[in-house]
Structure formats: C-alpha cells, structure tokens
Write a protein that holds these residues in place. Structure first.
Motif, PDB file in Angstrom:
ATOM      1  N   THR A 129       0.825  -1.214   0.000  1.00 15.83           N
ATOM      2  CA  THR A 129       0.000   0.000   0.000  1.00 15.83           C
ATOM      3  C   THR A 129       0.856   1.259   0.000  1.00 15.83           C
ATOM      4  OG1 THR A 129      -0.139   0.192   2.416  1.00 15.83           O
ATOM      5  CG2 THR A 129      -1.809  -1.182   1.309  1.00 15.83           C
ATOM      6  N   GLY A 130       2.138   1.122   0.348  1.00 12.98           N
ATOM      7  CA  GLY A 130       3.017   2.273   0.449  1.00 12.98           C
ATOM      8  C   GLY A 130       2.970   2.959   1.794  1.00 12.98           C
ATOM      9  N   LYS A 131       2.113   2.470   2.700  1.00 10.74           N
ATOM     10  CA  LYS A 131       2.019   3.043   4.036  1.00 10.74           C
ATOM     11  C   LYS A 131       3.137   2.499   4.924  1.00 10.74           C
ATOM     12  CE  LYS A 131      -1.985   5.094   3.238  1.00 10.74           C
ATOM     13  NZ  LYS A 131      -2.253   6.545   3.380  1.00 10.74           N
ATOM     14  N   VAL A 132       3.424   3.218   6.001  1.00  9.06           N
ATOM     15  CA  VAL A 132       4.301   2.670   7.026  1.00  9.06           C
ATOM     16  C   VAL A 132       3.621   1.448   7.632  1.00  9.06           C
ATOM     17  CG1 VAL A 132       5.319   3.082   9.309  1.00  9.06           C
ATOM     18  CG2 VAL A 132       5.410   4.871   7.558  1.00  9.06           C
ATOM     19  N   VAL A 133       4.391   0.391   7.849  1.00  7.19           N
ATOM     20  CA  VAL A 133       3.855  -0.843   8.420  1.00  7.19           C
ATOM     21  C   VAL A 133       4.451  -1.035   9.816  1.00  7.19           C
ATOM     22  CG1 VAL A 133       3.599  -3.330   8.146  1.00  7.19           C
ATOM     23  CG2 VAL A 133       3.650  -1.856   6.121  1.00  7.19           C
ATOM     24  N   ALA A 149      10.469 -10.487   9.575  1.00 13.06           N
ATOM     25  CA  ALA A 149       9.242  -9.739   9.283  1.00 13.06           C
ATOM     26  C   ALA A 149       9.582  -8.424   8.586  1.00 13.06           C
ATOM     27  CB  ALA A 149       8.475  -9.480  10.574  1.00 13.06           C
ATOM     28  N   VAL A 150      10.622  -7.763   9.060  1.00 13.15           N
ATOM     29  CA  VAL A 150      11.063  -6.518   8.419  1.00 13.15           C
ATOM     30  C   VAL A 150      11.527  -6.790   6.997  1.00 13.15           C
ATOM     31  CG1 VAL A 150      12.769  -4.657   8.494  1.00 13.15           C
ATOM     32  CG2 VAL A 150      11.665  -5.418  10.602  1.00 13.15           C
ATOM     33  N   GLN A 151      12.219  -7.892   6.794  1.00 11.66           N
ATOM     34  CA  GLN A 151      12.716  -8.228   5.461  1.00 11.66           C
ATOM     35  C   GLN A 151      11.567  -8.473   4.488  1.00 11.66           C
ATOM     36  OE1 GLN A 151      16.053  -8.092   4.684  1.00 11.66           O
ATOM     37  NE2 GLN A 151      15.243  -8.167   2.595  1.00 11.66           N
ATOM     38  N   LYS A 152      10.453  -9.022   4.977  1.00  7.82           N
ATOM     39  CA  LYS A 152       9.288  -9.227   4.111  1.00  7.82           C
ATOM     40  C   LYS A 152       8.770  -7.889   3.578  1.00  7.82           C
ATOM     41  CE  LYS A 152       7.680 -13.489   6.332  1.00  7.82           C
ATOM     42  NZ  LYS A 152       6.631 -14.114   7.168  1.00  7.82           N
ATOM     43  N   VAL A 153       8.759  -6.876   4.446  1.00  2.00           N
ATOM     44  CA  VAL A 153       8.331  -5.541   4.006  1.00  2.00           C
ATOM     45  C   VAL A 153       9.285  -5.026   2.937  1.00  2.00           C
ATOM     46  CG1 VAL A 153       7.956  -3.153   4.733  1.00  2.00           C
ATOM     47  CG2 VAL A 153       7.212  -5.030   6.210  1.00  2.00           C
ATOM     48  N   LYS A 154      10.567  -5.184   3.180  1.00  2.00           N
ATOM     49  CA  LYS A 154      11.576  -4.722   2.217  1.00  2.00           C
ATOM     50  C   LYS A 154      11.464  -5.480   0.895  1.00  2.00           C
ATOM     51  CE  LYS A 154      14.948  -3.177   5.657  1.00  2.00           C
ATOM     52  NZ  LYS A 154      16.305  -3.362   6.236  1.00  2.00           N
ATOM     53  N   LYS A 160       9.492   1.080   4.738  1.00  2.00           N
ATOM     54  CA  LYS A 160       8.737   1.786   5.773  1.00  2.00           C
ATOM     55  C   LYS A 160       8.207   0.804   6.815  1.00  2.00           C
ATOM     56  CE  LYS A 160       7.173   5.188   2.359  1.00  2.00           C
ATOM     57  NZ  LYS A 160       5.965   5.768   1.696  1.00  2.00           N
ATOM     58  N   ALA A 161       9.107   0.281   7.632  1.00  2.00           N
ATOM     59  CA  ALA A 161       8.714  -0.687   8.657  1.00  2.00           C
ATOM     60  C   ALA A 161       9.147  -0.229  10.039  1.00  2.00           C
ATOM     61  CB  ALA A 161       9.300  -2.057   8.353  1.00  2.00           C
ATOM     62  N   TRP A 162       8.279  -0.472  10.999  1.00  2.00           N
ATOM     63  CA  TRP A 162       8.616  -0.308  12.413  1.00  2.00           C
ATOM     64  C   TRP A 162       8.394  -1.651  13.093  1.00  2.00           C
ATOM     65  CZ3 TRP A 162       5.048   4.454  13.874  1.00  2.00           C
ATOM     66  CH2 TRP A 162       5.501   5.597  13.199  1.00  2.00           C
ATOM     67  N   ILE A 163       9.018  -1.827  14.243  1.00  2.00           N
ATOM     68  CA  ILE A 163       8.765  -3.000  15.083  1.00  2.00           C
ATOM     69  C   ILE A 163       8.212  -2.510  16.411  1.00  2.00           C
ATOM     70  CG2 ILE A 163       9.755  -4.980  16.274  1.00  2.00           C
ATOM     71  CD1 ILE A 163      12.039  -4.932  14.230  1.00  2.00           C
ATOM     72  N   ALA A 189      14.958  -2.018  12.486  1.00  2.00           N
ATOM     73  CA  ALA A 189      13.962  -0.980  12.197  1.00  2.00           C
ATOM     74  C   ALA A 189      13.761  -0.141  13.454  1.00  2.00           C
ATOM     75  CB  ALA A 189      12.630  -1.621  11.784  1.00  2.00           C
ATOM     76  N   PRO A 190      13.113   1.029  13.327  1.00  2.00           N
ATOM     77  CA  PRO A 190      12.734   1.785  14.528  1.00  2.00           C
ATOM     78  C   PRO A 190      11.865   0.924  15.439  1.00  2.00           C
ATOM     79  CG  PRO A 190      12.450   3.128  12.564  1.00  2.00           C
ATOM     80  CD  PRO A 190      12.745   1.742  12.086  1.00  2.00           C
ATOM     81  N   VAL A 191      12.029   1.103  16.733  1.00  2.00           N
ATOM     82  CA  VAL A 191      11.339   0.245  17.700  1.00  2.00           C
ATOM     83  C   VAL A 191      10.404   1.048  18.596  1.00  2.00           C
ATOM     84  CG1 VAL A 191      11.655  -1.302  19.678  1.00  2.00           C
ATOM     85  CG2 VAL A 191      13.159  -1.499  17.693  1.00  2.00           C
TER      86      VAL A 191
END
Length: 272
Positions: A129-133, A149-154, A160-163, A189-191
């Motif tokens: 979607t292009g949104k932050v996840v 999980a972050v790698q899946k977003v990438k 645009k991933a946070w944990i 990712a940012p936490v």
C-alpha cells in the motif's frame, strides 16, 4: 529520519520519543474525538510527535460474544474525521489481506497484530500500500526473529517498517518485557514499546483478558531509559466500561503526568 514518511506528524525537531496513543477500539465518533482532543492538547504542550491510534475492528477476541467493532467503514471514517479535525496522522491494525487496501484509504500507518506478524501475505499486502507498516512482535517470537518480518516488508518493495514490542508470554497468563530485545530490534527498524499490551494478563478463565495498569509507568520509564524510538499506549476516559482491553488501558486523566515524567527522563538520558 524515522517519521519522515508520516503525513501531518508534528514536533519532529523536539528530539522526543513519538507516541501512538488512543483507545483500543473505535466505539463511536464522540469517544474518539474526546480522546483525540485530550491527547493532542497534551502532546502539543510537551512537543511529542503524535499518531492517533484506534482499531477499526477487533478480530482476535477470546469469545465470540466479545465486542468486535461498530462496522468497518464506519470506524475507518471516524479515524479519517479525527485526522482531519485535529490534523494528526492515524494508525489502525489489519487482520485480513483485503483490510490492507481498505484501511490504507483512511489511515497513515497499517499495524500488523502480534498474532499475525508471521502471515506473509498480510505483511506483503500492507507493505504494497506504500504506508508505514508497524509490525507487532509476536508474543511467541524472539527479538532476533523480527528481522525476517522486516525483510518481508523490504522484499515487497518498501522500507517503511517499524517494530513494536508488546511483551513475551510468561507462562499461560502473563506477559514479560525483555528489554534486551530493544537494541537487538533497533538493528532492523525503529522500535516502539507497546506499554499497555505488555501488561495484559491473557487466557483468563472468564475469556476476558486482564491486565496490570498500575505498572504502566514502570514499563514506560524502562522503555525510555532503554532508548525506544516510540511508545504505544492505549487510553480511555472510562477504562472500566471500555468495550475492549479496558483492564490494561491507562485512564486518560493520568496521561499528561505520565508523559511529562517520560519527557524529563528522555532529556536526562540524552544528556548522559
């Protein structure tokens, strides 16, 4: 910059932690507006970057008769109204692949619930979607496992991933926060630290999750000391009668004092 992809975000130069805060679920327009107005006033005063949080539906209930929502599009429209009225970004959680495109029309950040963070198709749909996840760490997962999980977003074409850490299962009916996980996950990712869900007491025999709201400040302070980028706090003006997760939410009247203390701690930590 962590917050650069979030529209309407303010106070990004304050060097404060950012805050995802609001009710567990959208129960109606009046309650959402009331909570948002209070939190916006506080965060503007303290110069905290703020994102309004509210679930448009609750799909992961213990019992079939538990509150799940007021209607998907009705709740999403309320989130959009909050964003417009107070000029703040919004975040909501999604549970099915089809939710991603729908919710992305109304909110700025899509959140993957902890129980679902290993669902590849859901994570990919959110990323596309292009949104932050915002990826909530599964209660059953190690901090190290969140890199996947972050790698899946990438791999889906987004950076645009946070944990968000929301605690780890401790026995059957309690949660514990392992603060060693914060520096580990910050490599990926940012936490964010989900303070209120980390204090849940799940799997109660009544089928309604319990909690320890008396420990909210303790966990939040520890998160700031350990350099989390953001905090996630659910709040309500009447937690005892909230339709979802009232047992672990912060009373809205206690929010300003808590955040004031956390801002002071943040400044102290940064001076060391």
């Amino acid at each position: 910059m962590i917050l650069q992809d979030i529209p309407k975000i303010k106070h990004t130069q304050s060097n404060n932690f950012f805050l995802l805060c609001g009710p567990c679920a959208i129960e109606g327009e009046d309650m959402a507006m009331r909570i948002a107005e209070k939190v916006v006033t506080i965060t503007n005063k303290l110069e905290i970057p703020y994102v309004f949080k509210g679930s448009f539906k609750k799909a992961n209930r213990s019992r079939i008769d538990s509150f799940t929502g007021i209607g998907d599009e009705k709740a999403l429209e309320i989130l959009a109204k909050v964003s417009e009225a107070f000029d703040v970004p919004t975040v909501t959680d999604i549970h099915e692949i089809s939710d991603a495109a729908l919710a992305a029309q109304y909110v700025d950040i899509l959140q993957i619930p902890a129980f679902l963070v290993r669902q590849t198709d859901l994570v990919v749909a959110a990323a596309k979607t292009g949104k932050v996840v915002n990826l909530k760490k599964g209660q059953f997962m190690s901090p190290e496992a969140m890199k996947h999980a972050v790698q899946k977003v990438k791999d889906a074409g987004s950076d645009k991933a946070w944990i968000t850490d929301r605690g780890t299962m401790f026995g059957y009916q309690d949660m514990i926060v392992d603060f060693r996980g914060i520096p580990t996950m910050k490599q990926y990712a940012p936490v964010v630290l989900d303070v209120t869900h980390s204090l849940q007491q799940p799997n109660q025999t009544a089928g309604v999750t319990g909690g320890r709201p008396d420990m909210i400040e303790t966990i939040a302070r520890a998160g700031i000391v350990n350099n989390v980028d953001g905090l996630f706090i659910e709040t309500h003006f009447d937690p005892a009668n909230a339709k979802s997760d009232g047992a672990n939410m912060l009373h809205l009247e206690n929010l300003e004092n808590l955040l004031s203390n956390l801002v002071k701690i943040r400044k102290t930590i940064q001076s060391l």
